[in-house]
Design a protein around this motif. Sequence first.
Motif, PDB file in Angstrom:
ATOM      1  N   PHE A 101     -41.577   1.942 -33.509  1.00 54.23           N
ATOM      2  CA  PHE A 101     -42.154   2.532 -32.486  1.00 54.23           C
ATOM      3  C   PHE A 101     -41.205   3.466 -31.692  1.00 54.23           C
ATOM      4  N   PRO A 102     -39.934   3.341 -31.328  1.00 50.93           N
ATOM      5  CA  PRO A 102     -39.331   4.381 -30.730  1.00 50.93           C
ATOM      6  C   PRO A 102     -39.042   5.475 -31.670  1.00 50.93           C
ATOM      7  N   ARG A 104     -40.816   6.366 -34.318  1.00 47.34           N
ATOM      8  CA  ARG A 104     -42.276   7.313 -34.544  1.00 47.34           C
ATOM      9  C   ARG A 104     -42.165   8.061 -33.398  1.00 47.34           C
ATOM     10  N   MET A 105     -41.853   7.566 -32.277  1.00 51.21           N
ATOM     11  CA  MET A 105     -42.040   8.567 -31.006  1.00 51.21           C
ATOM     12  C   MET A 105     -41.133   9.938 -30.693  1.00 51.21           C
TER      13      MET A 105
END
Lengths: 253, 246
Positions: A101-102, A104-105
Motif C-alpha cells: 500500500f505505501p 503504491r501510494m
Amino acid sequence: MIRLEDIHKSFDQNEVLKGISTVFETGKTNLIIGQSGSGKTVLLKCIIGLLEPDSGDILYDNRRFAEMGQKERTNLRSELGMLFQGSALFDSLTVEENVLFPLRMFSELNNKDKVKRARYCLDRVGLKDIYSQFPSEISGGMQKRAAIARAISLNPKYLFCDEPNSGLDPLTSIKIDELIMDITKEYKMTTIINTHDMNSVVTMGEKIIFIYQGDKEWEGCKEDLFYAKNEKLNEFVFASKFFQKNTENAFKE
Amino acid sequence: MNLLEHVGRYSILMYQTFSLPQKWKLFFKQTVKEVEKLGANSLPITFIISLFMGAVMTMQTQMNIENPLLPSYTVGLVTRDTLLLEFCSSILCLILAGKVGSNIASEIGTMRISEQIDAMDIMGVNSANYIILPKITGFVLFIPLLVIWSMFCGLIGGYFISLMTDLITPATYIYGIQYWFIPWYVYYSLIKSVIFAFIIASVSSYYGYYAYGGALDVGKASTNAVVNSSILILMLNVILTKILLS
C-alpha cells in the motif's frame, strides 16, 4: 533525531502534557514509559502529528514541524513508519497488499520492484508464504510483524510503536522487541516506543523517559532504571514482585 | 454537537474528499470495487422489493377504483406513474439508505476505531479522498441503473398480477402502462436518485469517518447515518419535486 521542546497539550480543562522536553536519538530504541493515563499516547500522537500541541515545538532532524508547509509535512510523513497497538492493517487487503500500500501510494518503483520490495520486507520480519492471507486469517503476532513490514517498506527515518506487545504472549513479545531493535540498527532509524511492559523496557530501553501525570519525571537508560532515586519511577518499576525480588538479589550479589 | 457544527464538519470532510486522487489507478480500482459492493450487490434486493411492490400497487389500484367511468387501463397507468415518480427514486433510495448507508458507515467506522484511518493519515495519504470518493462515485454512477432496473421489475410485478389474477387483463395492463407516457418522469426520477445517492454515500461516510470509541459507537454511527440520510432524502424530495415538476 527528534527533539521535543516544551510540549503542552490540554483537552478542555484537562492538561494532559505539561511541558515535555527531550531528545530521541537516532539508531536507538527510545522508550516512553508510564502508567495508563499518564499522557504517553497523547505525546506520541503529538510527535507523529495526529494531534497538534497547544504550545512547544517538535524538530525532526532540526526541521521544525510547526514551521512546515502542507507539502513538507506530506513529504515528512513518507519518512515515518508507525506500528499501532492493534496493528491497524487494512482488513480488505491481503498481507502483501498491506505492505504494498505505501509503495503504491508513494514509491516511483515499477510494479515488479514494488512487489519484490514488499516480499523482501515480509521475509525480513519472518513472514514467508502468507502473502495472500488476509489480516483476520493470521495470528496477533503475525499481524504485528506484517504491520512492521508495512512500516519499513518505504525505508523510514523514524519508527513509532504504540504498545507493540499488547495482546501478545511473552515469547512473541520478546521476538517483536528483538525485531524492532534489529531493524532500528539495520535502518539507522529513530525509534520511539510507547510501552508499559517492563520486559520490553529492560530489553529495549536504550533511552527511556518516564512520564507521570503529563510531566517528564525521569530520563535515563535501562541500566540506570533500577538504581534511580525517583520515588514515582520506583513505584512504577517495582510494581511487579518479580522485579522487586530480582533487584534485591542483584543488590545482594 | 449542534447542527451548525455537523454542517461545518461535513463541509470540511467533503472538501477533503473532493480533491484530486493521489493515485488515479488506485482510485479507479477502488471505484470499480465500490460499484460492485454498493451497486451491483443491491440488484437482488431491488428486484425483490420492486417486483412485489409493483404487484401490490396493481392489485390495490384495481381494488380501489370503484368509479365505473374510469377506464380499466387506469390501473396500468397509475402503477407506472407511481413507480416512476416516487417508488423507484425516493422509496428505493430510502430502502438503500438502510442497506448501503449502514454498510458504508459501519465499514468506515470500523476503520476509524481500529486506527486504519490514522495509519493512512500518518503515511500522508488523504484518507477521506482515498476511502470516501470511490464510494460516492461508485454509488452515484450505479444508481441510475438500479432505478431503471427497479422500474422494469415493478412493471413486471404488475404484469404478473394481470397474468395470474382476473383483476385486469394483460392486454389492458400493457395498454395502461403505455398510455400517456411522459418521458420527463423517467429523467425526473433519475435526477432525484442521483442526488439521493450522493446524500446516502456522503452522509453515511461522514458518520463513519467521525466515529469514535468502540463497537457500540460504530453501531450508533450506523444508525445515525441511516436516520439522517432518510430525513434528508424526505426533505429534499419535497424541494426537488417542487423544482422539477412545477
